[in-house]
Design a protein around this motif. Structure first.
Motif, PDB file in Angstrom:
ATOM      1  N   PRO A   1      18.924 -25.376  26.891  1.00 12.16           N
ATOM      2  CA  PRO A   1      18.125 -26.237  25.999  1.00 12.16           C
ATOM      3  C   PRO A   1      16.775 -26.648  26.590  1.00 12.16           C
ATOM      4  CG  PRO A   1      20.368 -27.077  26.194  1.00 12.16           C
ATOM      5  CD  PRO A   1      20.245 -25.957  27.176  1.00 12.16           C
ATOM      6  N   LEU A   2      16.675 -26.649  27.912  1.00 15.52           N
ATOM      7  CA  LEU A   2      15.408 -27.069  28.516  1.00 15.52           C
ATOM      8  C   LEU A   2      14.568 -25.871  28.954  1.00 15.52           C
ATOM      9  CD1 LEU A   2      16.700 -30.170  30.535  1.00 15.52           C
ATOM     10  CD2 LEU A   2      15.478 -30.142  28.356  1.00 15.52           C
ATOM     11  N   SER A   3      14.916 -24.696  28.457  1.00 13.59           N
ATOM     12  CA  SER A   3      14.124 -23.505  28.789  1.00 13.59           C
ATOM     13  C   SER A   3      13.096 -23.264  27.687  1.00 13.59           C
ATOM     14  CB  SER A   3      15.042 -22.288  28.889  1.00 13.59           C
ATOM     15  OG  SER A   3      15.425 -21.885  27.581  1.00 13.59           O
TER      16      SER A   3
ATOM     17  N   SER B   1      20.533 -29.300  21.834  1.00 14.98           N
ATOM     18  CA  SER B   1      20.452 -30.551  22.597  1.00 14.98           C
ATOM     19  C   SER B   1      20.749 -30.372  24.086  1.00 14.98           C
ATOM     20  CB  SER B   1      21.453 -31.554  22.018  1.00 14.98           C
ATOM     21  OG  SER B   1      21.756 -32.553  22.955  1.00 14.98           O
ATOM     22  N   PRO B   2      19.881 -30.916  24.947  1.00 15.70           N
ATOM     23  CA  PRO B   2      20.169 -30.891  26.379  1.00 15.70           C
ATOM     24  C   PRO B   2      21.209 -31.932  26.784  1.00 15.70           C
ATOM     25  CG  PRO B   2      18.060 -31.964  25.980  1.00 15.70           C
ATOM     26  CD  PRO B   2      18.566 -31.505  24.643  1.00 15.70           C
TER      27      PRO B   2
ATOM     28  N   GLU C   1       7.890 -23.034  20.122  1.00 13.28           N
ATOM     29  CA  GLU C   1       8.656 -22.375  21.178  1.00 13.28           C
ATOM     30  C   GLU C   1       7.788 -22.156  22.400  1.00 13.28           C
ATOM     31  OE1 GLU C   1       9.423 -18.914  18.639  1.00 13.28           O
ATOM     32  OE2 GLU C   1       8.523 -17.711  20.237  1.00 13.28           O
ATOM     33  N   GLY C   2       8.404 -21.652  23.469  1.00  8.64           N
ATOM     34  CA  GLY C   2       7.667 -21.367  24.694  1.00  8.64           C
ATOM     35  C   GLY C   2       7.452 -22.617  25.520  1.00  8.64           C
ATOM     36  N   LYS C   3       6.569 -22.486  26.495  1.00  6.31           N
ATOM     37  CA  LYS C   3       6.261 -23.619  27.372  1.00  6.31           C
ATOM     38  C   LYS C   3       4.796 -23.529  27.769  1.00  6.31           C
ATOM     39  CE  LYS C   3       7.407 -25.732  31.763  1.00  6.31           C
ATOM     40  NZ  LYS C   3       8.258 -25.804  32.927  1.00  6.31           N
ATOM     41  N   ALA C   4       4.078 -24.618  27.564  1.00  9.23           N
ATOM     42  CA  ALA C   4       2.655 -24.608  27.932  1.00  9.23           C
ATOM     43  C   ALA C   4       2.532 -24.575  29.452  1.00  9.23           C
ATOM     44  CB  ALA C   4       1.980 -25.850  27.377  1.00  9.23           C
ATOM     45  N   GLU C   5       1.489 -23.938  29.915  1.00 16.46           N
ATOM     46  CA  GLU C   5       1.296 -23.811  31.369  1.00 16.46           C
ATOM     47  C   GLU C   5       1.079 -25.177  32.009  1.00 16.46           C
ATOM     48  OE1 GLU C   5      -2.037 -21.482  33.446  1.00 16.46           O
ATOM     49  OE2 GLU C   5      -0.930 -20.066  32.170  1.00 16.46           O
ATOM     50  N   LYS C   6       0.355 -26.045  31.305  1.00 16.48           N
ATOM     51  CA  LYS C   6       0.123 -27.397  31.823  1.00 16.48           C
ATOM     52  C   LYS C   6       0.265 -28.379  30.657  1.00 16.48           C
ATOM     53  CE  LYS C   6      -4.740 -26.850  31.103  1.00 16.48           C
ATOM     54  NZ  LYS C   6      -6.055 -26.747  31.415  1.00 16.48           N
TER      55      LYS C   6
ATOM     56  N   VAL D   1      13.435 -31.978  25.210  1.00 20.85           N
ATOM     57  CA  VAL D   1      13.071 -30.595  24.842  1.00 20.85           C
ATOM     58  C   VAL D   1      11.550 -30.494  24.762  1.00 20.85           C
ATOM     59  CG1 VAL D   1      13.208 -28.838  23.020  1.00 20.85           C
ATOM     60  CG2 VAL D   1      15.244 -30.167  23.638  1.00 20.85           C
ATOM     61  N   MET D   2      10.945 -31.513  24.156  1.00 18.66           N
ATOM     62  CA  MET D   2       9.473 -31.514  24.057  1.00 18.66           C
ATOM     63  C   MET D   2       8.865 -31.552  25.464  1.00 18.66           C
ATOM     64  SD  MET D   2       7.654 -33.807  21.195  1.00 18.66           S
ATOM     65  CE  MET D   2       5.904 -34.169  21.269  1.00 18.66           C
ATOM     66  N   GLY D   3       9.442 -32.393  26.336  1.00 16.86           N
ATOM     67  CA  GLY D   3       8.944 -32.495  27.713  1.00 16.86           C
ATOM     68  C   GLY D   3       9.087 -31.183  28.458  1.00 16.86           C
ATOM     69  N   SER D   4      10.200 -30.488  28.222  1.00 15.10           N
ATOM     70  CA  SER D   4      10.425 -29.225  28.935  1.00 15.10           C
ATOM     71  C   SER D   4       9.388 -28.179  28.532  1.00 15.10           C
ATOM     72  CB  SER D   4      11.841 -28.697  28.642  1.00 15.10           C
ATOM     73  OG  SER D   4      11.914 -28.196  27.315  1.00 15.10           O
TER      74      SER D   4
END
Ligand code: PTT
Length: 613
Positions: free
Chosen positions: A52-54, A83-84, A113-118, A195-198
């Motif tokens: 969930p945190l990926s 949910s984490p 989706e995905g994860k921002a670099e910063k 999830v948003m934080g991850s």
């Protein structure tokens, strides 16, 4: 297609790309909106077993066909993800102007989706038929509380925008971090803020331009009439005085007020924190957009700052911790809002820590009623400073498992989600409602308790199970899919027929209890399939309330000696499964999946469990 905006906005934070897709009309027809859209998207698009945190988890923001229309209390947004905290399906329903701006922009769902670099925040706008998504640097917002973040973003983008954000708890991946709006609206109890934080996503800001198109302009008239009808209900004036906080006195009277980590149902100092105390101390009320029943009662906290209270917050941060002082409770509430944590889970986690301290399972813990230490530990959880903060920030299920079997016995959760504020030693129907809620132990899908107390609480009968399913169909099936607030219906008694008429005027489609039941069965069964797919197995233990309610009777008050009975409880659970078309393990039957048009779920489910016909 009337009623829906017709657009799904997909944002990939890793690649800093976005795309606007057309809403699939069959999705609208079969799943309506909000929760229906969320579970269908998560089922279809999440690889089974996703962390969930990926970056592979998807954060879903979804409105429904009645959101933001000129009708009672329509400024709501469904936020969802895997949910984490629980490892299953998680969602929450938050009041926010973002919902209004999504509707103005014609967006039914945003999938991130995905994860921002910063650290990043998104600014979304639609102008002249074109969508624009800016991926803005949020480095200077990272670490800020939600109140300051909102002020800063408004300075940059003006006040005529909608926004949701996370606080430090979401950034630090506290498993019960929420998404916050308007300095006190908090949604996504099962850790949707984490999830948003991850994803390194601090906030989503949006300005929508345009009108919401409905099938029949008569909607405006029905909407105004429904508002007048809401305000004319006999209970309306009292509601406006105390909102949900009057439940404290009711819960005390009924012996269901969670006290000392759900060991008792009554609290000696309830009057200090009850609805009348709130009424005396109230300085203002706050509400969601398009609301005629403001539920946020704002008082001054022990530091002289403003804090917003509801029943759940008061009970979980007050009686449940042995704190009988409204200003102190309000301060804990303010910490949760600013840090972006769920008050129910925070209260349950602190109560758990207090009981663990009493039983000498925790060193340097918290004594019952020790408000100063509770505030310190709440900040510690949000900022993840010490080992204690880190342990408790995982939620009571994980924390109790680390402390050992003795602690597991008093960890108050179902499926990993901490229980909302109703003690069920003497309420088997409500216990079943918590245990079968599709996100873990939240009351939102079935607040059976007041009906049960009135009807007679001690027996384990089928009519309670039938009532539970009826409530879940209305609350979970209607209000979480049309995505408006359920308070006009549940709190002052606005008749459901208003919603059916509004639905018809907005979409041109019929809605009644039969249609609603089918749609909700479909959604509930798909959510159940999701849990099973993600857990890789299932049995009724996951649908069972915590051992404390069965093993440790109430020791005080008129219901002294009351506790739940396993045999009676499992009888009711069996009837529940039958009514939903699930087998005796709680797994949907093949026939049920087929009848509900969920054939597509068969192969993945069959790969993890054996399905019965
Ligand atoms: C909801 C849960 C609730 S339910 C409460 S009080 W409640 C707690 N409020 C919190 C808070 O405040 N601050 C905080 N940091 N954490 C909090 N956690 C708790 O969150 C809320 C209202 C309320 S107030 C309720 S019952 C109704 N809930 C609705 C629902 O679930 N669906 C729906 N269609 N309509 C609803 N209307 C009412 O909305 P979650 P909100 Mg909430 C300070 O989000 O995850 O469902 O958790 O979102 O905007 O605050 O609305 O006596």
């Amino acid at each position: 297609m009337f009623g829906w905006g017709g657009n799904v906005l997909r944002i990939d934070l890793s690649r800093r790309k976005y795309v606007v897709q057309s809403l699939d009309p069959s999705l609208a027809q079969n799943f309506i909106g909000g929760r229906g859209f969320a579970i269908k998207t998560l089922w279809d698009e999440l690889p089974p077993g996703t962390d969930p945190l990926s970056p592979f988890n998807k954060l879903i923001l979804a409105v429904g066909p009645l959101t933001a229309l000129p009708i009672p209390n329509s400024g709501k947004l469904l936020v969802a993800a895997k949910s984490p905290l629980t490892g299953g399906y998680g969602d929450g329903n938050i009041g926010t102007w973002l919902a209004v701006h999504m509707r103005k922009a014609g967006v039914d769902m945003i999938v991130i989706e995905g994860k921002a670099e910063k650290p990043t925040y998104l600014f979304i706008e639609n102008k002249g038929g074109e969508f624009k998504v800016d991926f803005n640097d949020a480095s200077d917002l990272w670490g800020l509380d939600t109140f300051t973040t909102e002020d800063r973003l408004k300075k940059v983008h003006g006040s005529d925008v909608g926004m949701v954000m996370i606080g430090p708890a979401g950034e630090k991946l506290v498993r019960f971090a929420t998404i916050v709006a308007q300095k006190g609206r908090s949604g996504g109890r099962p850790g949707i803020g984490a999830v948003m934080g991850s994803k390194n996503l601090k906030a989503v800001v949006m300005r929508g331009h345009g009108d919401i198109k409905v099938a029949d302009p008569v909607l405006r008239k029905i909407g105004v009439d429904a508002i007048v009808a809401t305000k004319s209900k006999p209970n309306y004036p009292f509601w406006m005085r105390q909102g949900t906080t009057s439940t404290v006195e009711w819960a005390q009277e009924a012996s269901v007020l969670p006290t000392y980590n759900y060991s008792e149902g009554q609290f000696d100092y309830y009057e200090n924190i009850g609805g009348f105390s709130v009424e005396r101390n109230k300085v203002m009320t706050r509400s969601c957009p398009q609301c005629v029943m403001a539920c946020g009662h704002v008082v001054k906290d022990s530091e002289g700052e403003l804090a917003e209270l509801d029943y759940e917050n008061i009970a979980m941060l007050g009686s449940n911790l042995g704190i009988g002082d409204l200003a102190k409770v309000a301060h804990l509430n303010r910490i949760a809002d600013m840090m972006g944590m769920d008050t129910i889970s925070l209260g349950s986690t602190l109560g758990f820590a207090m009981e663990a301290t009493e039983k000498k399972l925790l060193k340097d813990g918290i004594e019952w009623g020790d408000y100063k230490r509770a505030a310190e530990v709440a900040m510690d959880i949000a900022l993840q400073r010490t080992e204690l903060g880190k342990l408790l920030g995982k939620g009571v299920r994980a924390a109790s498992m680390e402390l050992g079997q003795e602690a597991v016995e008093f960890a108050m959760h179902v499926k990993g989600l901490e229980i909302s504020a109703y003690d069920c030693h003497a309420a088997p129907g409500m216990a079943l409602a918590f245990a079968t809620s599709p996100i873990g132990a939240h009351h939102k899908d079935a607040w059976l308790i007041s009906w049960e107390v009135q009807r007679g609480r001690f027996d384990y009968t089928k009519d309670k199970v039938e009532k539970l399913v009826e409530m879940q169909n209305i609350r979970g099936g209607l209000f979480e899919t049309i995505v408006t607030c359920r308070f006009p219906w549940v709190e002052v008694g606005l008749e459901l027929d208003w919603y059916f008429r509004l639905f018809k005027a907005a979409t041109g489609m019929d809605m009644n209890m039969d249609i609603l039941s089918t749609i909700n069965n479909r959604i509930y069964t798909l959510i159940r399939a999701f849990w099973i797919r993600e857990y890789g197995h299932w049995d009724r233990a996951y649908d069972t309330p915590p051992p404390k309610w069965f093993k440790r009777p109430l020791t005080k008050g008129p219901l002294k000696g009351a506790k739940l009975d396993y045999d009676g409880y499992y009888r009711m659970l069996g009837w529940y499964y039958e009514l939903r078309g699930w087998d005796e393990r709680g797994i949907p039957r093949i026939s049920t999946l087929k009848n509900l048009g969920l054939d597509f779920a068969l192969p993945q489910l069959q790969s993890v469990v054996e399905l019965k016909p």
